[in-house]
Design a protein around this motif. Structure first.
Motif, PDB file in Angstrom:
ATOM      1  N   GLU A 298       0.847  -1.185   0.000  1.00 46.90           N
ATOM      2  CA  GLU A 298       0.000   0.000   0.000  1.00 46.90           C
ATOM      3  C   GLU A 298       0.892   1.248   0.000  1.00 46.90           C
ATOM      4  O   GLU A 298       2.104   1.158   0.190  1.00 46.90           O
ATOM      5  CB  GLU A 298      -0.870   0.015   1.262  1.00 46.90           C
ATOM      6  N   VAL A 300       2.032   5.059   1.522  1.00 51.23           N
ATOM      7  CA  VAL A 300       2.171   5.689   2.837  1.00 51.23           C
ATOM      8  C   VAL A 300       0.876   6.430   3.198  1.00 51.23           C
ATOM      9  O   VAL A 300       0.384   6.342   4.322  1.00 51.23           O
ATOM     10  CB  VAL A 300       3.369   6.659   2.839  1.00 51.23           C
TER      11      VAL A 300
ATOM     12  N   ILE B 348       3.992  -1.620   3.067  1.00 51.14           N
ATOM     13  CA  ILE B 348       3.937  -0.276   2.499  1.00 51.14           C
ATOM     14  C   ILE B 348       5.147  -0.021   1.593  1.00 51.14           C
ATOM     15  O   ILE B 348       6.265  -0.419   1.929  1.00 51.14           O
ATOM     16  CB  ILE B 348       3.974   0.777   3.643  1.00 51.14           C
ATOM     17  N   SER B 349       4.892   0.635   0.464  1.00 50.27           N
ATOM     18  CA  SER B 349       6.009   1.111  -0.355  1.00 50.27           C
ATOM     19  C   SER B 349       6.027   2.627  -0.335  1.00 50.27           C
ATOM     20  O   SER B 349       4.976   3.251  -0.439  1.00 50.27           O
ATOM     21  CB  SER B 349       5.862   0.637  -1.797  1.00 50.27           C
ATOM     22  N   ALA B 350       7.222   3.186  -0.210  1.00 46.57           N
ATOM     23  CA  ALA B 350       7.340   4.638  -0.259  1.00 46.57           C
ATOM     24  C   ALA B 350       7.073   5.102  -1.689  1.00 46.57           C
ATOM     25  O   ALA B 350       7.079   4.303  -2.622  1.00 46.57           O
ATOM     26  CB  ALA B 350       8.717   5.065   0.198  1.00 46.57           C
ATOM     27  N   LYS B 351       6.836   6.426  -1.864  1.00 47.52           N
ATOM     28  CA  LYS B 351       6.421   6.947  -3.167  1.00 47.52           C
ATOM     29  C   LYS B 351       7.386   6.612  -4.290  1.00 47.52           C
ATOM     30  O   LYS B 351       7.014   6.156  -5.346  1.00 47.52           O
ATOM     31  CB  LYS B 351       6.244   8.465  -3.088  1.00 47.52           C
ATOM     32  N   ALA B 359       5.039  -1.985   7.932  1.00 47.94           N
ATOM     33  CA  ALA B 359       4.898  -0.829   8.818  1.00 47.94           C
ATOM     34  C   ALA B 359       3.953  -1.178   9.957  1.00 47.94           C
ATOM     35  O   ALA B 359       2.910  -1.789   9.741  1.00 47.94           O
ATOM     36  CB  ALA B 359       4.351   0.358   8.038  1.00 47.94           C
ATOM     37  N   PHE B 361       2.129   0.601  13.369  1.00 50.40           N
ATOM     38  CA  PHE B 361       1.874   1.879  14.039  1.00 50.40           C
ATOM     39  C   PHE B 361       0.955   1.645  15.236  1.00 50.40           C
ATOM     40  O   PHE B 361      -0.053   0.963  15.126  1.00 50.40           O
ATOM     41  CB  PHE B 361       1.232   2.867  13.060  1.00 50.40           C
ATOM     42  N   TYR B 377       6.028   4.087  16.005  1.00 47.40           N
ATOM     43  CA  TYR B 377       6.054   3.558  14.646  1.00 47.40           C
ATOM     44  C   TYR B 377       7.249   2.637  14.484  1.00 47.40           C
ATOM     45  O   TYR B 377       8.326   2.886  15.050  1.00 47.40           O
ATOM     46  CB  TYR B 377       6.152   4.697  13.623  1.00 47.40           C
ATOM     47  N   GLN B 400      -3.236  14.126  16.894  1.00 46.61           N
ATOM     48  CA  GLN B 400      -3.363  13.201  15.761  1.00 46.61           C
ATOM     49  C   GLN B 400      -2.763  13.821  14.509  1.00 46.61           C
ATOM     50  O   GLN B 400      -2.026  13.169  13.774  1.00 46.61           O
ATOM     51  CB  GLN B 400      -4.844  12.886  15.538  1.00 46.61           C
ATOM     52  N   ALA B 403       1.040  13.785  14.722  1.00 48.81           N
ATOM     53  CA  ALA B 403       1.554  12.421  14.611  1.00 48.81           C
ATOM     54  C   ALA B 403       1.497  11.941  13.176  1.00 48.81           C
ATOM     55  O   ALA B 403       2.453  11.366  12.654  1.00 48.81           O
ATOM     56  CB  ALA B 403       0.754  11.488  15.514  1.00 48.81           C
ATOM     57  N   GLN B 404       0.364  12.203  12.523  1.00 52.90           N
ATOM     58  CA  GLN B 404       0.201  11.709  11.153  1.00 52.90           C
ATOM     59  C   GLN B 404       1.125  12.444  10.189  1.00 52.90           C
ATOM     60  O   GLN B 404       1.692  11.825   9.291  1.00 52.90           O
ATOM     61  CB  GLN B 404      -1.266  11.838  10.731  1.00 52.90           C
ATOM     62  N   MET B 407       4.569  11.053  10.799  1.00 49.17           N
ATOM     63  CA  MET B 407       4.682   9.685  10.287  1.00 49.17           C
ATOM     64  C   MET B 407       4.816   9.679   8.767  1.00 49.17           C
ATOM     65  O   MET B 407       5.663   8.982   8.212  1.00 49.17           O
ATOM     66  CB  MET B 407       3.467   8.855  10.713  1.00 49.17           C
ATOM     67  N   ALA B 408       3.994  10.461   8.088  1.00 44.77           N
ATOM     68  CA  ALA B 408       4.032  10.494   6.630  1.00 44.77           C
ATOM     69  C   ALA B 408       5.417  10.932   6.152  1.00 44.77           C
ATOM     70  O   ALA B 408       6.019  10.314   5.277  1.00 44.77           O
ATOM     71  CB  ALA B 408       2.955  11.440   6.108  1.00 44.77           C
ATOM     72  N   MET B 411       8.051   8.145   6.996  1.00 51.17           N
ATOM     73  CA  MET B 411       7.955   6.941   6.173  1.00 51.17           C
ATOM     74  C   MET B 411       8.471   7.182   4.759  1.00 51.17           C
ATOM     75  O   MET B 411       9.069   6.302   4.148  1.00 51.17           O
ATOM     76  CB  MET B 411       6.503   6.455   6.125  1.00 51.17           C
ATOM     77  N   GLU B 412       8.228   8.382   4.238  1.00 44.67           N
ATOM     78  CA  GLU B 412       8.694   8.685   2.886  1.00 44.67           C
ATOM     79  C   GLU B 412      10.201   8.932   2.858  1.00 44.67           C
ATOM     80  O   GLU B 412      10.845   8.754   1.832  1.00 44.67           O
ATOM     81  CB  GLU B 412       7.965   9.917   2.328  1.00 44.67           C
TER      82      GLU B 412
END
Lengths: 325, 417
Positions: A298, A300, B348-351, B359, B361, B377, B400, B403-404, B407-408, B411-412
């Protein structure tokens, strides 16, 4: 008229069976009797059954401990026998049966019996045990992050093999004690077969856990698999070792499964409750090498979006007031 | 020899001058110094003590938040009391707090005006002689001379570095200059002559806010402060430069802000190990004290690069799995403060598709401060047979949204070279 006399145990299991075509039969401890009972509470001449051309009658020959009908606990002396009557002499019992006594319908040898005949074949057993041993050994192997010698794997594998074989031996012993055919080889065979299926299930579970996201609703279905295998094993154990009705077999298997699964579930719940507040998160950390990755990844953004639900969940949880306040 | 002698003389005169100065200040301001104490209602005994000092004629007293935190969190459980220089005791009311700067304002009833400490109009200069006042270990009020050494350079929340012993119990006591103006408040110590003070401007701001509009609810005030602080911290982190550092054959983000410190370690020298492990971790070396078992405002980032030297992929992955079993938060909370963690996981795959991670969380919510969470995470790469990268962060007391967003970005940013 012909008469059949069965010597039976207290549990009503057959010890010996005799058929006579005479009109007077003596039962006692003395060697001159037609039926010789070795029970010390039985007199040398205990009872005599006699046929008057129409009926069989019981005559107690002044025995020390008397003779009684099992059903009514009445004295047997003078009783006119019916087919199926059980007479207690001392601590022994005999059952009287006349030739016209009905018998239950014959049971066909089912496909399960045929399969079990294959299962008890030594080659089949050997293969199963070998597969089990090699899986156990390789599981140990992959968990040691060092060079491993074969001898290091031998010890835990043998220990587990011994442990695994105890169960079928135990079941066989019980069935032997209950005057059933022990069928040790068949019991061993189905046990190892089930264990192998369980290990396969374990692998499937790992595989599913790795390849599915926590969002997937049906992923808990894999938990049913080991329960089903356990139930089947217990059902087969009962089928092989004991002659009981189908209903009792299901009940026994279900009870054993419940005991084992419920027991371990209760144990884990109990552990959880002992820890008043768990500070560390518990999550699924299953990972496998890329060979086993089949699902698509999926983005990110999707993962971050999914976490909305998680935040809502803990927010709800935080709003709940503790019970003791 | 002569030279040494004269230097000694000068030193001796300096010490005696400082002593004199200290004595004057102490004598003059002793009535404005208090011991602040929390009395446990059930046992009737002191549960914590600290120092405090009067800052207005009508009885407003400044102290540390952590001295009165028990009362701020559970006013029904404690009594808030002062003990003055005459040995008089009476109750105090809690007026306002600044949880992120560890300050609090309490008030005593006064019939007539009392002497009070003035807050300094400007910060001291480096090397300036200062006097720390307080009641260490319940021994009575004392004066400790020391030196101003500027603001702690690499800290997210401002702290004055004071060379002088600040001991437990002196928390909340004033640190004054020669004019007896408050330049800081004792808050913590790092041992041997290293003391930390809250700068006077934080107290001035708190006092000014109190004058403008006293808080209606301490809980609500704390919530707003915690919320504002995390917002400030996370946006600071997100806006700063995320430098990509090489770790084995991976690239990992290192936040380039002075208050986040990084460390590294590896087993490259141990040739017999079957797996090469390179570790880097970065952490915010401070936290916000809310109560004795409730800390927040922490940040941890950790990266582990693992390379298999001779293990089969299955064995290697089993090894990596064993290393990710027990990730946890970087702060401590108790059952009354937060829920337990709930978790999710996915592949998960990064962009740019440079890495595929499993991943994980997890988050838990604060019970008294809604929309503040602790988050954890954990990412593990699952796309290479002989290498793996574990990336981890934990944030405490964030919204929230924060944190989000973090995280984004995190992760990228993690990827293979």
């Amino acid at each position: 008229m012909e008469i059949i006399i069965e010597e039976i145990s207290r549990g009503q299991k057959l010890i010996s069976r005799h058929k006579f075509a005479k009109s007077e039969i003596n039962i006692g401890r003395g060697y001159h009797n037609d039926i010789i009972l070795s029970d010390p509470h039985v007199c040398a001449d205990h009872i005599c059954l006699s046929f008057n051309g129409d009926m069989w009658t019981v005559n107690d020959i002044d025995s020390v401990n008397g003779s009684f009908l099992d059903e009514t606990k009445d004295k047997a002396h003078g009783h006119q026998l019916k087919s199926g009557d059980i007479i207690t002499l001392g601590k022994s019992q005999v059952r009287i049966i006349f030739p016209h006594h009905p018998v239950p319908e014959s049971i066909a040898i089912g496909p399960i019996e045929n399969l079990l005949n294959v299962a008890k074949h030594p080659v089949f057993i050997a293969i199963n045990v070998l597969v089990f041993a090699s899986i156990i050994a390789s599981l140990h192997y992959i968990n040691i992050p060092k060079e491993v010698h074969l001898t290091q794997l031998l010890e835990p594998t043998i220990k587990l093999l011994i442990l695994a074989v105890t169960w079928p031996l135990f079941v066989s012993l019980i069935s032997h004690l209950m005057k059933n055919d022990a069928r040790v080889l068949t019991q061993i065979s189905v046990t190892f077969l089930s264990l192998n299926v369980l290990l396969l299930g374990d692998f499937i579970e790992t595989f599913v856990n790795f390849n599915t996201s926590s969002q997937m609703p049906l992923r808990y279905l894999v938990l049913i698999f080991p329960v089903a295998v356990l139930f089947t094993l217990f059902w087969l154990n009962t089928f092989i070792g004991f002659h009981t009705s189908a209903k009792r077999r299901y009940i026994t298997a279900a009870a054993l499964t419940l005991l084992l699964v419920g027991g371990s579930f209760a144990n884990s719940q109990n552990k959880k409750q002992k820890q008043d507040f768990v500070k560390k998160p518990s999550y699924d950390s299953t990972i496998m090498s890329p060979t086993f990755q089949f699902s698509n990844t999926e983005t990110v953004d999707k993962f971050v979006k999914d976490s909305d639900r998680l935040f809502d969940q803990v927010k709800e949880e935080a709003k709940k007031k503790p019970d003791n306040e | 020899m002569k030279f040494i002698f004269s230097t000694l003389l000068i030193l001796a005169s300096c010490v005696s001058y400082a002593q004199e100065q200290a004595e004057t200040i102490f004598k003059q301001y002793a009535p404005s110094l208090y011991q602040i104490r929390l009395i446990d209602k059930a046992s009737g005994e002191k549960s914590s003590i600290g120092s405090g000092f009067q800052i207005t004629a009508n009885g407003l007293i400044a102290t540390n938040y952590h001295v009165i935190s028990g009362y701020a969190r559970h006013p029904e459980k404690y009594l808030l009391e002062y003990l003055d220089s005459q040995g008089q005791k009476s109750t105090l009311s809690l007026e306002s707090v600044d949880v992120t700067n560890d300050l609090a304002l309490v008030k005593r009833e006064l019939n007539e005006d009392n002497t009070f400490f003035e807050i300094a109009p400007h910060a001291p200069i480096k090397g300036e002689e200062l006097y720390s006042l307080g009641n260490p270990n319940d021994l009575g009020m004392i004066v400790v001379p020391g030196t101003y050494n500027g603001l702690k350079a690499d800290s997210f929340s401002d702290r004055i570095h004071f060379t002088g012993s600040v001991n437990s119990g002196m928390s909340g006591g004033p640190v004054v200059n020669k004019e007896a103006q408050v330049v800081g408040i004792n808050v913590a110590t790092s041992g041997n002559q290293i003391g930390w003070l809250v700068p006077h401007d934080k107290l001035r701001a708190l006092y000014q806010d109190y004058l403008d509009a006293p808080p209606t609810s301490i809980e609500e005030q704390m919530k707003q402060q915690l919320y504002a602080n995390q917002k400030d911290l996370v946006s600071n982190l997100l806006q700063s430069n995320w430098e990509l550092k090489q770790l084995g054959s991976a690239k990992v983000p290192v936040v380039d802000v002075p208050f986040v410190k990084c460390w590294g370690e590896s087993n490259a020298d141990k040739t017999e190990d079957k797996v090469l492990i390179v570790v880097a971790n970065c952490a915010l070396n401070e936290d916000t004290y809310v109560s004795s078992k409730f800390y927040t405002g922490t940040l941890d980032m950790e990266y582990l690069y693992l390379k298999s030297k001779s293990l089969s992929p299955t064995k290697f992955y089993q090894y990596v799995q064993a290393r990710i079993k027990s990730a946890g938060p970087s702060n401590d909370v108790s059952k009354d403060d937060a829920t337990e963690f709930e978790c999710q996981h996915d592949l998960i795959s990064a962009k740019e598709n440079k890495i595929s991670n499993k991943a994980i969380f997890c988050t838990r919510a604060y019970k008294d401060y809604d929309d503040l969470f602790d988050v954890v995470y954990l990412g593990v790469s699952v796309d290479r047979y002989e290498e793996a990268l574990i990336s981890h962060f934990a944030l405490a007391g964030v919204s929230q949204e924060s944190a989000q967003a973090f995280m984004a970005k995190f992760m990228e940013a993690v990827s293979w070279k």
